[in-house]
Design a protein around this motif. Structure first.
Motif, mmCIF file in Angstrom:
data_model
loop_
_atom_site.group_PDB
_atom_site.id
_atom_site.type_symbol
_atom_site.label_atom_id
_atom_site.label_comp_id
_atom_site.label_asym_id
_atom_site.label_seq_id
_atom_site.Cartn_x
_atom_site.Cartn_y
_atom_site.Cartn_z
ATOM 1 N N VAL A 7 0.849 -1.176 0.000
ATOM 2 C CA VAL A 7 0.000 0.000 0.000
ATOM 3 C C VAL A 7 0.889 1.232 0.000
ATOM 4 N N HIS A 9 1.015 5.423 -0.767
ATOM 5 C CA HIS A 9 0.404 6.677 -1.166
ATOM 6 C C HIS A 9 1.526 7.687 -1.289
ATOM 7 N N ASP B 91 -1.922 -3.999 -6.706
ATOM 8 C CA ASP B 91 -2.570 -3.273 -5.609
ATOM 9 C C ASP B 91 -2.025 -1.877 -5.382
ATOM 10 N N SER B 92 -0.889 -1.555 -5.982
ATOM 11 C CA SER B 92 -0.383 -0.192 -5.776
ATOM 12 C C SER B 92 -0.979 0.791 -6.779
ATOM 13 N N GLN B 93 -1.844 0.295 -7.666
ATOM 14 C CA GLN B 93 -2.404 1.175 -8.684
ATOM 15 C C GLN B 93 -3.926 1.190 -8.607
ATOM 16 N N SER B 94 -4.512 2.338 -8.974
ATOM 17 C CA SER B 94 -5.967 2.438 -8.985
ATOM 18 C C SER B 94 -6.515 1.613 -10.152
ATOM 19 N N CYS B 95 -7.844 1.428 -10.168
ATOM 20 C CA CYS B 95 -8.467 0.654 -11.234
ATOM 21 C C CYS B 95 -8.113 1.240 -12.599
ATOM 22 N N ASN B 98 -4.595 0.466 -13.493
ATOM 23 C CA ASN B 98 -4.478 -0.938 -13.849
ATOM 24 C C ASN B 98 -4.846 -1.169 -15.307
ATOM 25 N N ASP B 133 -11.179 5.495 -9.792
ATOM 26 C CA ASP B 133 -10.083 5.984 -8.967
ATOM 27 C C ASP B 133 -9.923 5.226 -7.656
ATOM 28 N N ARG B 134 -10.696 4.156 -7.487
ATOM 29 C CA ARG B 134 -10.537 3.352 -6.280
ATOM 30 C C ARG B 134 -9.338 2.413 -6.431
ATOM 31 N N TYR B 135 -8.814 1.979 -5.277
ATOM 32 C CA TYR B 135 -7.733 0.990 -5.272
ATOM 33 C C TYR B 135 -8.328 -0.406 -5.071
ATOM 34 N N SER B 137 -7.819 -2.766 -3.104
ATOM 35 C CA SER B 137 -8.108 -3.206 -1.740
ATOM 36 C C SER B 137 -9.446 -2.656 -1.233
#
Lengths: 273, 248, 261
Positions: A7, A9, B91-95, B98, B133-135, B137
């Motif tokens: 994770v 940011h 997981d480090s990138q937004s939809c 991706n 813009d959601r991740y 997770s």
């Protein structure tokens, strides 16, 4: 959770990172201290389980011995070489090289470097093991059967680590000294007889070396176990716990080294001359 | 057309695929079905070169995939997308990031804005545009699966392989994924090869079904062929019965 | 319990993997990274991102480590300097050890623990959750996209961190010297710059830091990529990576010390 690995940011500011590191350090020290107190409590009141301690002594001590000794052997040669070359810039003779090296080994290098190795090798191991147990809910199973993981898992590692760090320090320090002796012979043509000289080692050196062993030996398993026990989540949590264990224990070794060295010099500095 | 010719694969002493031969015709939705551990996933991972056969050949139109090296496989993978069983979003990138990643890496779009617009359009196709813009997770399994499908479609593949697309989803989300696969084939002309043991999916959207049993092809046919089959193994599977000839 | 124990045994087995075979694997990985960079496969944006992240991650521990290191060096050099009554030499005594050995070594060990271990954990998690295969399925080369940027970021960070730590450690040493021995920081700095130490000593440490960076980056990537077996597997990989990094760093320290002497 700032060091959960995946994770990220990336808008954190540099100062923010420093500040957060400060806050986290305080919090970690606080809750690790809790684990420490509980370990001490169980040392007195807990189960007696010599088998578990013996197994951990084997795990922590015997299996690190080759790694630590090998590294310390190399370190011995490098330090004698670097120290000798530098001394030659200032002093014409190297007759004190062996004595000074032995003094440094006893007072600082043997316990501190052995402990740094142990922080890596054993700290990571403890955190990976306890962290895996934490995320697979084995710790909860232990707690449900009314067994405190600190008593069952941390205490044996604590005792084993303290005992074995003394042993590792003595063995790997001897290896380093022997390798340094060979190095001095090869690079500076110093005879082993003039290299082996314990005249500079005084009780203060010996004392601060032993106090360091005790402090490191206690800090490494406590901080690593604390990192492992507090792992939450999936596969990234175990990795994060292992990372934390290595960083916290190594930092603890360096900080304790400074504190004990400083204290010894401030209190007994006059004696040491 | 994807063709499997006499494909065999062993892991250690266990034979997973034993001389499997069948074709996947263009434009249709083909299913590979069978019990868990029957070698279905291993089979479709052969098509994009993630698994190499011990013997036999896999052809994608006129390319023999099983002979290609990792670098040459890149061209196969652009034409033939694989949707993994787990969503495998980064997981480090937004939809949005991706979905945009393959577009960027393969130069589909000249400017950042153009790429983002395309990525949004792809997300809209799977009804995930509001969550761009959601991740990962922050999303449920069904949503992640849809984003993964959008990402797989980014390079306009002619073939899409789905590895258990409805496993782990609730029935509503599972049917949404089914509908998506159907739309892709009917309206987009995409050839789909789906690995599944979800009976509702199988009899809902399949044009053709290949059943694997103990590493071998047991039956190839339409859903009706399967319903009417008197092979006891096929009957037990399609009826979902506990008792029967299949090994526990 | 028995699971965890057999896990620990596996870890030890993989950590003590025949050193030659491990060296071979690392060399192959280095070659793959080199090829990706040479062919322009390196993802620049990922590199900048990795650099930023490794930098932010390293900063706090590098600062702490450097300050303590400076203090330790002065305390250890103190008796030797006092024995000869040469306070002017304190800067030299603490300086050469810091610049040539302890600065690069401790910085490398700490960054291995913080950044290297973190890198292994991230890559390991990606491997275990098939994210790496997902990249390949999108016809994206994982080496150019993930491995090469991280490799370069770790090497760059360690080089810069060592330079920074050297300076900070010497400042720390100057003030500890003042507090402990009453040596004026100005005298300390004169001892540093009086000609006994030169740029050669700084360069000696920096060359080492690059070698250490390569060792740490390679082993942390290798063990990340070689992860199997879910969450416990990630823990084992991190464990193996930090152990191999530490051993590799000391081993390389030995050889580099003599090669560039």
């Amino acid at each position: 959770m700032s060091d959960a690995p995946v994770v990220e940011h990336p808008r954190k500011r540099v100062l923010g990172a420093l500040g957060q590191a400060g806050i986290e350090t305080t919090r970690t020290v606080g809750s690790a201290y809790g684990v420490f107190v509980r370990t001490l409590y169980y040392l007195v009141r807990g189960r007696h389980e010599p088998g578990a301690i013996a197994r951990q002594m084997y795990e922590i001590g015997n299996r690190s011995l080759v790694f630590v000794s090998l590294v310390m052997g190399f370190v011995g040669v490098i330090l004698v070489y670097q120290g000798g070359v530098q001394t030659q810039r200032v002093l014409p003779d190297l007759s004190q090289l062996g004595a000074t090296f032995l003094e440094l080994l006893v007072r600082d290098l043997a316990p501190s470097l052995a402990a740094l190795m142990l922080a890596t090798r054993v700290g990571a191991g403890i955190a990976a093991e306890l962290g895996s147990m934490a995320v697979t809910e084995q710790l909860d199973a232990l707690r449900l059967s009314a067994a405190d993981p600190v008593d069952y898992l941390v205490k044996p590692r604590f005792v084993a680590s303290i005992v074995m760090l003394f042993v590792l320090t003595i063995v790997s320090g001897t290896v380093a000294y022997a390798c340094g002796l060979v190095g001095a012979r090869v690079f500076f043509d110093l005879s082993p007889r003039s290299f082996v000289d314990s005249s500079l080692v005084d009780p203060v050196d010996l004392g601060s070396g032993l106090v360091k062993c005790l402090a490191y030996g206690a800090a490494i398993p406590i901080l690593s176990a604390h990192a492992g026990l507090s792992a939450k989540g999936g596969s990234d949590a175990v990795g994060a716990a292992t990372t934390r264990a290595v960083v916290h224990s190594s930092l603890a070794v360096i900080a304790l080294d400074f504190a004990i060295s400083f204290g010894a010099h401030a209190l007994f500095g006059g004696y040491s001359r | 057309m994807i063709s499997f010719r006499e494909v065999s694969k062993r892991f250690g002493t266990r034979t997973v695929l034993d001389r499997v031969t069948f074709d996947v015709p263009r434009g249709a939705i083909s299913f590979v079905i069978g019990a868990s551990g029957a070698g279905k996933s291993v089979l479709i991972k052969h098509v994009t070169g993630f698994v190499r056969p011990d013997a036999g050949e896999i052809w994608l139109d006129d390319l023999e995939v099983s002979r290609l090296g990792e670098r040459e496989l890149a061209s196969v993978r652009k034409r033939c997308a694989l949707v993994f069983q787990h969503a495998t979003l980064f997981d480090s990138q937004s939809c949005l990031e991706n979905v945009a990643l393959p577009l960027e890496k393969h130069g589909r779009g000249r400017t950042g804005a153009e790429i983002r617009a395309r990525a949004r359009a792809l997300l809209a196709r799977v009804h995930m545009e509001p969550f761009a813009d959601r991740y990962p997770s922050e999303l449920g399994e069904g949503m992640k699966k849809r984003v993964a499908i959008a990402r797989a479609l980014a390079l306009d593949p002619e073939y899409v392989l789905f590895d258990e697309p409805t496993t782990g989803l609730d029935p509503v989300n599972a049917r949404r994924v089914d509908r998506l696969i159907q739309t892709l084939s009917r309206e987009g002309g995409v050839t789909s090869l789906v690995v599944s043991h979800d009976l509702t999916s199988i009899f809902g959207i399949a044009d053709r079904i290949v059943m694997l049993y103990k590493g071998r092809v047991r039956l190839i046919g339409t859903p009706d062929d399967f319903r009417q089959s008197d092979d006891p193994v096929v009957r037990q599977f399609v009826r979902g019965e506990a008792e029967g000839p299949m090994d526990a | 319990m028995s699971d965890a124990e057999s896990g620990a045994r596996d870890e030890a087995r993989s950590a003590s993997e025949a050193p030659l075979r491990l060296a071979g694997r690392l060399a192959l990985l280095l070659a793959a990274i080199g090829r990706a960079v040479a062919e322009g496969e390196l993802d620049r944006r990922m590199f900048v991102k990795s650099l930023y992240e490794t930098g932010v991650r390293s900063l706090p521990i590098v600062v702490l480590t450097a300050l303590f290191t400076g203090g330790i060096m002065v305390v250890q050099a103190a008796p030797i300097v006092e024995r000869y009554g040469a306070h002017g030499l304190l800067g030299w005594g603490a300086g050469f050890g810091t610049l040539r050995e302890i600065g690069p070594l401790l910085t490398a060990l700490m960054i291995s623990g913080r950044v290297g271990a973190n890198n292994t954990a991230e890559l390991g998690t990606m491997v275990v959750t098939e994210q790496l295969d997902a990249l390949r399925a999108l016809a994206i080369d994982p080496v150019g996209f993930l491995i090469a940027p991280r490799f370069l970021a770790i090497v760059t960070t360690l080089l810069l961190a060592t330079l920074f730590a050297d300076a900070l450690a010497l400042v720390g040493a100057a003030y500890v010297g003042a507090a402990l021995l009453g040596v004026d920081p100005a005298v300390f700095y004169t001892g540093l710059t009086s000609g006994l130490l030169g740029f050669g000593d700084v360069a000696h440490g920096l060359v080492k830091s690059v070698v250490f960076g390569v060792v740490i980056a390679l082993s942390s990537c290798h063990y990340g990529l070689a992860t199997t077996g879910g969450a416990p597997g990630v823990g084992r990989s991190v464990n193996a990576a930090v152990v191999v990094s530490a051993a590799g760093v000391f081993l390389c320290d030995f050889f580099v010390s003599f090669l560039i002497a």
